[in-house]
Design an enzyme around this catalytic site. Structure first.
Site, PDB file in Angstrom:
ATOM      1  N   ASP A  13       0.779  -1.348  -0.052  1.00  0.00           N
ATOM      2  CA  ASP A  13      -0.066  -0.056  -0.069  1.00  0.00           C
ATOM      3  C   ASP A  13       0.869   1.422  -0.088  1.00  0.00           C
ATOM      4  OD1 ASP A  13      -2.412  -1.618   0.001  1.00  0.00           O
ATOM      5  OD2 ASP A  13      -2.452  -1.423   2.262  1.00  0.00           O
ATOM      6  N   GLU A  14       1.965   1.137  -0.581  1.00  0.00           N
ATOM      7  CA  GLU A  14       3.057   2.535  -0.590  1.00  0.00           C
ATOM      8  C   GLU A  14       2.473   3.467  -1.602  1.00  0.00           C
ATOM      9  OE1 GLU A  14       3.592  -0.684  -1.184  1.00  0.00           O
ATOM     10  OE2 GLU A  14       5.379  -1.151   0.322  1.00  0.00           O
ATOM     11  N   LYS A  16       1.874   2.274  -5.062  1.00  0.00           N
ATOM     12  CA  LYS A  16       2.501   1.893  -6.119  1.00  0.00           C
ATOM     13  C   LYS A  16       1.537   2.105  -7.420  1.00  0.00           C
ATOM     14  CE  LYS A  16       2.106  -2.359  -4.326  1.00  0.00           C
ATOM     15  NZ  LYS A  16       2.018  -2.037  -2.967  1.00  0.00           N
ATOM     16  N   LYS A  18      -0.300   4.503  -8.077  1.00  0.00           N
ATOM     17  CA  LYS A  18      -0.200   5.806  -8.493  1.00  0.00           C
ATOM     18  C   LYS A  18       1.310   6.107  -9.257  1.00  0.00           C
ATOM     19  CE  LYS A  18       0.692  10.550  -7.670  1.00  0.00           C
ATOM     20  NZ  LYS A  18       0.630  11.996  -7.090  1.00  0.00           N
ATOM     21  N   ALA A  39      -4.312  -7.574  -3.553  1.00  0.00           N
ATOM     22  CA  ALA A  39      -3.750  -6.323  -3.827  1.00  0.00           C
ATOM     23  C   ALA A  39      -4.936  -5.365  -4.055  1.00  0.00           C
ATOM     24  CB  ALA A  39      -2.824  -6.430  -5.174  1.00  0.00           C
ATOM     25  N   GLY A  40      -4.721  -4.350  -3.709  1.00  0.00           N
ATOM     26  CA  GLY A  40      -5.696  -3.290  -3.631  1.00  0.00           C
ATOM     27  C   GLY A  40      -4.974  -1.856  -4.298  1.00  0.00           C
ATOM     28  N   THR A  42      -5.069   1.947  -5.923  1.00  0.00           N
ATOM     29  CA  THR A  42      -5.942   2.922  -6.385  1.00  0.00           C
ATOM     30  C   THR A  42      -5.406   3.813  -7.059  1.00  0.00           C
ATOM     31  OG1 THR A  42      -6.608   2.436  -3.894  1.00  0.00           O
ATOM     32  CG2 THR A  42      -7.394   4.623  -5.081  1.00  0.00           C
ATOM     33  N   ARG A 142       2.513 -29.165  -6.414  1.00  0.00           N
ATOM     34  CA  ARG A 142       2.212 -29.537  -8.113  1.00  0.00           C
ATOM     35  C   ARG A 142       0.737 -30.113  -8.340  1.00  0.00           C
ATOM     36  NH1 ARG A 142       7.439 -32.584  -7.192  1.00  0.00           N
ATOM     37  NH2 ARG A 142       6.338 -32.441  -5.215  1.00  0.00           N
ATOM     38  N   GLN A 223       1.735  -5.976  -3.234  1.00  0.00           N
ATOM     39  CA  GLN A 223       2.179  -6.140  -1.888  1.00  0.00           C
ATOM     40  C   GLN A 223       3.596  -5.356  -1.666  1.00  0.00           C
ATOM     41  OE1 GLN A 223       1.110  -9.369  -3.631  1.00  0.00           O
ATOM     42  NE2 GLN A 223      -0.609  -8.500  -2.791  1.00  0.00           N
ATOM     43  N   THR A 303      -9.705  -5.139   1.777  1.00  0.00           N
ATOM     44  CA  THR A 303     -10.608  -5.769   2.890  1.00  0.00           C
ATOM     45  C   THR A 303     -11.405  -4.495   3.843  1.00  0.00           C
ATOM     46  OG1 THR A 303      -8.554  -5.479   4.255  1.00  0.00           O
ATOM     47  CG2 THR A 303      -9.091  -7.654   3.051  1.00  0.00           C
ATOM     48  N   ASP A 335       2.191  14.698   2.010  1.00  0.00           N
ATOM     49  CA  ASP A 335       1.217  15.486   2.324  1.00  0.00           C
ATOM     50  C   ASP A 335       0.712  15.312   3.416  1.00  0.00           C
ATOM     51  OD1 ASP A 335       0.608  13.743   0.256  1.00  0.00           O
ATOM     52  OD2 ASP A 335      -1.582  14.461   1.051  1.00  0.00           O
ATOM     53  N   GLY A 419      -0.119  13.917  -3.003  1.00  0.00           N
ATOM     54  CA  GLY A 419      -1.661  13.793  -3.355  1.00  0.00           C
ATOM     55  C   GLY A 419      -1.889  12.663  -4.177  1.00  0.00           C
TER      56      GLY A 419
HETATM   57  P1  GDP Z   1      -0.860   0.645  -3.519  1.00  0.00           P
HETATM   58  O1  GDP Z   1      -1.495  -0.850  -3.146  1.00  0.00           O
HETATM   59  O2  GDP Z   1       0.709   0.481  -3.253  1.00  0.00           O
HETATM   60  O3  GDP Z   1      -0.914   0.805  -4.800  1.00  0.00           O
HETATM   61  O4  GDP Z   1      -1.458   1.496  -2.746  1.00  0.00           O
HETATM   62  P2  GDP Z   1      -3.027   1.843  -2.393  1.00  0.00           P
HETATM   63  O5  GDP Z   1      -3.607   2.313  -3.586  1.00  0.00           O
HETATM   64  O6  GDP Z   1      -3.529   0.645  -1.491  1.00  0.00           O
HETATM   65  O7  GDP Z   1      -2.717   2.568  -1.302  1.00  0.00           O
HETATM   66  C1  GDP Z   1      -2.337   4.228  -1.324  1.00  0.00           C
HETATM   67  C2  GDP Z   1      -3.452   5.287  -1.293  1.00  0.00           C
HETATM   68  O8  GDP Z   1      -3.032   6.505  -1.188  1.00  0.00           O
HETATM   69  C3  GDP Z   1      -4.425   5.310  -2.310  1.00  0.00           C
HETATM   70  O9  GDP Z   1      -5.567   5.739  -1.822  1.00  0.00           O
HETATM   71  C4  GDP Z   1      -3.945   6.283  -3.280  1.00  0.00           C
HETATM   72  O10 GDP Z   1      -4.817   7.013  -3.831  1.00  0.00           O
HETATM   73  C5  GDP Z   1      -3.321   7.121  -2.307  1.00  0.00           C
HETATM   74  N1  GDP Z   1      -2.224   8.024  -2.623  1.00  0.00           N
HETATM   75  C6  GDP Z   1      -1.001   7.751  -3.235  1.00  0.00           C
HETATM   76  N2  GDP Z   1      -0.260   8.682  -3.285  1.00  0.00           N
HETATM   77  C7  GDP Z   1      -0.715   9.700  -2.448  1.00  0.00           C
HETATM   78  C8  GDP Z   1      -0.118  10.937  -1.920  1.00  0.00           C
HETATM   79  O11 GDP Z   1       1.160  11.353  -2.173  1.00  0.00           O
HETATM   80  N3  GDP Z   1      -0.749  11.519  -0.914  1.00  0.00           N
HETATM   81  C9  GDP Z   1      -2.213  11.011  -0.529  1.00  0.00           C
HETATM   82  N4  GDP Z   1      -2.591  11.808   0.159  1.00  0.00           N
HETATM   83  N5  GDP Z   1      -2.457  10.046  -1.081  1.00  0.00           N
HETATM   84  C10 GDP Z   1      -1.922   9.076  -2.177  1.00  0.00           C
HETATM   85  P1  IMO Z   2      -0.972  -3.953  -2.278  1.00  0.00           P
HETATM   86  O1  IMO Z   2      -0.576  -4.736  -3.504  1.00  0.00           O
HETATM   87  C1  IMO Z   2      -0.976  -4.436   2.149  1.00  0.00           C
HETATM   88  C2  IMO Z   2      -1.018  -8.452   3.621  1.00  0.00           C
HETATM   89  C3  IMO Z   2      -2.384  -8.955   4.342  1.00  0.00           C
HETATM   90  C4  IMO Z   2      -1.602 -10.017   5.298  1.00  0.00           C
HETATM   91  C5  IMO Z   2      -0.622 -10.745   4.561  1.00  0.00           C
HETATM   92  C6  IMO Z   2      -1.040 -11.922   3.843  1.00  0.00           C
HETATM   93  O2  IMO Z   2      -2.113  -3.089  -2.411  1.00  0.00           O
HETATM   94  O3  IMO Z   2       0.020  -3.191  -1.595  1.00  0.00           O
HETATM   95  P2  IMO Z   2      -2.559 -12.651   1.948  1.00  0.00           P
HETATM   96  O4  IMO Z   2      -4.022 -12.444   1.735  1.00  0.00           O
HETATM   97  O5  IMO Z   2      -1.553 -12.019   0.964  1.00  0.00           O
HETATM   98  O6  IMO Z   2      -2.255 -14.100   2.189  1.00  0.00           O
HETATM   99  O7  IMO Z   2      -2.231 -11.799   3.320  1.00  0.00           O
HETATM  100  O8  IMO Z   2      -0.243  -9.713   3.470  1.00  0.00           O
HETATM  101  N1  IMO Z   2      -1.213  -8.037   2.435  1.00  0.00           N
HETATM  102  C7  IMO Z   2      -1.201  -6.687   1.964  1.00  0.00           C
HETATM  103  N2  IMO Z   2      -0.928  -5.681   2.569  1.00  0.00           N
HETATM  104  N3  IMO Z   2      -1.170  -4.467   0.713  1.00  0.00           N
HETATM  105  C8  IMO Z   2      -1.310  -5.407   0.009  1.00  0.00           C
HETATM  106  O9  IMO Z   2      -1.268  -5.470  -1.396  1.00  0.00           O
HETATM  107  C9  IMO Z   2      -1.425  -6.530   0.478  1.00  0.00           C
HETATM  108  N4  IMO Z   2      -1.668  -7.992   0.265  1.00  0.00           N
HETATM  109  C10 IMO Z   2      -1.590  -8.850   1.114  1.00  0.00           C
HETATM  110  O10 IMO Z   2      -2.912  -7.806   5.147  1.00  0.00           O
HETATM  111  O11 IMO Z   2      -1.021  -9.152   6.250  1.00  0.00           O
HETATM  112 MG    MG Z   3      -2.806  -1.534  -1.911  1.00  0.00          MG
END
Ligand code: GDP
Ligand code: IMO
Ligand code: MG
Length: 444
Positions: A13-14, A16, A18, A39-40, A42, A142, A223, A303, A335, A419
């Site tokens: 959720d870093e 990635k 964006k 993965a989620g 946005t 396997r 991840q 989730t 930000d 942002g």
């Molecule tokens: P990913 O899984 O690494 O792609 O990250 P996620 O989408 O799960 O979570 C990142 C969240 O931060 C999303 O809601 C993005 O829209 C938001 N986001 C990304 N970059 C920035 C930023 O620089 N500032 C803010 N406030 N939100 C951001």
């Molecule tokens: P993105 O791509 C953050 C975490 C789960 C749990 C562990 C194992 O959006 O960064 P799993 O369902 O993979 O067996 O769960 O990994 N996890 C994530 N945490 N971002 C994700 O994906 C994740 N995908 C799995 O919360 O701790």
């Molecule tokens: Mg994510």
């Protein structure tokens, strides 16, 4: 021409997606190489929010080829519903390619993921319950079902006739759950195969052809490094290899075609699920990070769980630079720190048992649980950064903070995100064509 890997350098959720979306502008092909719909991702474009789970974030640019590689695990139901939500919004899906040899998440994987989690009690991993672990477990044993198997009813029947009774023993005897009917699964999943058929191909060969045609390929990690099966905080990890090396295996390409590896980190840190998180802030600071971050989606995209929040951890940052061989870093969500009086950074760990301090972690083993953060404090900048578009527009304290992170991790910060929108970005150095990372320190 450049082939680039984008990896999460923290616990996922870093931001990635964006960064992938930004870089995809100059790519021809975007490839997901591991993970599944855990993965989620946005992306916010023209005021519209898109959430991806399986489909590469690059799909928003017209004309880009997007692939789900063989290292992924694909839940057909989730794939088809995500695809429908995109085609309903007018996206052309003919550019989407799905590896014939990616593994399929079957209904028993979903049930077993949830049942195993419940049975672990206090030792639960906190999985997304998307069947990820059980699907990869069958792959390694396997006995998995691959996308191509869904296209051949005879093959699928043979596999299910062997597999489902075995899974039923686990469901009924171990978890006291109802047995599944192989015939019903056969009909349902064969039908999914028919619906997915037009996307199925040999993605690895297609990537190689793109390489030969001097196309730009972007590998989108899911991840993060600390959730990597081998290099993360085991057992609190996912079941795939999100790290840069995983891109070669998961996409089916050789390491020699990779030009650059870009890591993505938040300006602080979050984690969803269980497991050690040395810089976690459970008090007021954590709440403040979550409150601001929640407005900016500090809840799991997949989730809906609140993300645990904490300060930036340089020990883990240095570890990520090393494990992924990062050339540069994108720092997101700067930000979110705008209103803090004081910002802390973990510069080293102290082992609570031995008293020994560490700036670097050789590996993440059981001692990781004992690590206590040693912090250095920085004054906040108390000014909005969300409309800054160049390094010099950033407040001096923010620049100082970023310089410190870069120097301590021995890596260039090429992008700073201020942002969620595409244009809320400061590009400090060309992330694709900048100099390869120079190892400034020589170790004995
Ligand atoms: P990913 O899984 O690494 O792609 O990250 P996620 O989408 O799960 O979570 C990142 C969240 O931060 C999303 O809601 C993005 O829209 C938001 N986001 C990304 N970059 C920035 C930023 O620089 N500032 C803010 N406030 N939100 C951001
Ligand atoms: P993105 O791509 C953050 C975490 C789960 C749990 C562990 C194992 O959006 O960064 P799993 O369902 O993979 O067996 O769960 O990994 N996890 C994530 N945490 N971002 C994700 O994906 C994740 N995908 C799995 O919360 O701790
Ligand atoms: Mg994510």
């Amino acid at each position: 021409m450049a082939n680039v890997i984008v990896v999460g350098a923290q616990f996922g959720d870093e931001g990635k997606a964006k960064v992938t979306d930004l870089l995809a502008k100059n790519a021809d092909v975007v490839v997901r190489y591991q993970g599944g719909c855990n993965a989620g991702h946005t992306v916010v474009v023209d005021g519209e929010t898109y959430k991806f789970h399986l489909i590469p974030s690059g799909i928003l640019y017209p004309g880009k080829i997007c692939m789900l590689g063989p290292g992924m695990v694909v839940d057909p139901k989730a794939f088809l519903s995500e695809l429908k939500s995109l085609t309903d919004r007018g996206l052309d899906d003919s550019r989407l390619k799905l590896s014939a040899t990616a593994h399929v998440t079957m209904p028993y994987h979903l049930i077993i993921d949830a049942a195993e989690e419940d049975s672990r009690g206090d030792n639960k991993i906190g999985t997304t319950k998307r069947g990820i672990g059980p699907t990869y477990a069958d792959k390694c044993a396997r006995s998995g079902i691959r996308i191509e198997d869904l296209l051949d009813k005879t093959v699928l029947k043979t596999k299910l006739d062997w597999m489902v009774p075995r899974k039923n023993v686990i469901l009924e005897k171990l978890y006291n759950l109802p047995a599944l009917d192989p015939k019903a699964i056969l009909e349902e999943y064969y039908e999914y195969g028919q619906q997915m058929k037009k996307h199925v191909c040999d993605t690895s060969e297609l990537i190689f052809q793109s390489v030969q045609n001097r196309k730009n390929i972007l590998f989108e990690g899911a991840q993060g490094t600390l959730l990597d099966l081998d290099h993360g905080s085991y057992p609190y990890v996912t079941s795939s290899s999100p790290t840069a090396g995983g891109a070669c295996i998961g996409a089916g390409i050789g390491p020699t075609i990779i030009d650059r590896v870009i890591g993505v980190s938040k300006a602080y840190m979050t984690r969803v699920g269980e497991g050690p998180f040395p810089t976690e802030q459970t008090g007021e600071v954590g709440e403040q990070l979550r409150q601001i971050g929640t407005a900016w989606a500090e809840v799991g995209v997949t989730t809906g769980r609140p993300r645990r929040c904490g300060w930036f951890d340089l020990v883990l940052g240095r570890y990520s630079v090393r494990i992924n061989g990062l050339d540069c870093l994108a720092i997101t969500k700067l930000d979110v720190l705008d209103d803090f009086d004081e910002i802390k950074v973990c510069v080293a760990y102290k082992d609570s048992e031995t008293g020994k301090t560490y700036k670097d972690l050789p590996s993440i083993g059981s001692s990781f649980q004992r690590m206590q953060p040693i912090y250095q404090s920085f004054p906040g900048w108390k000014k909005s950064t969300s409309s800054c578009r160049s390094l010099k527009e950033l407040p001096a304290n923010a620049q100082h903070y970023l310089d410190f992170l870069a120097e301590e991790m021995d890596v260039t910060i090429a992008i700073v995100s201020v942002g969620p929108k595409r244009d809320q970005t400061v590009v400090i150095e060309d992330p694709i064509h900048g100099p390869k990372r120079v190892l400034s320190k020589v170790t004995q």
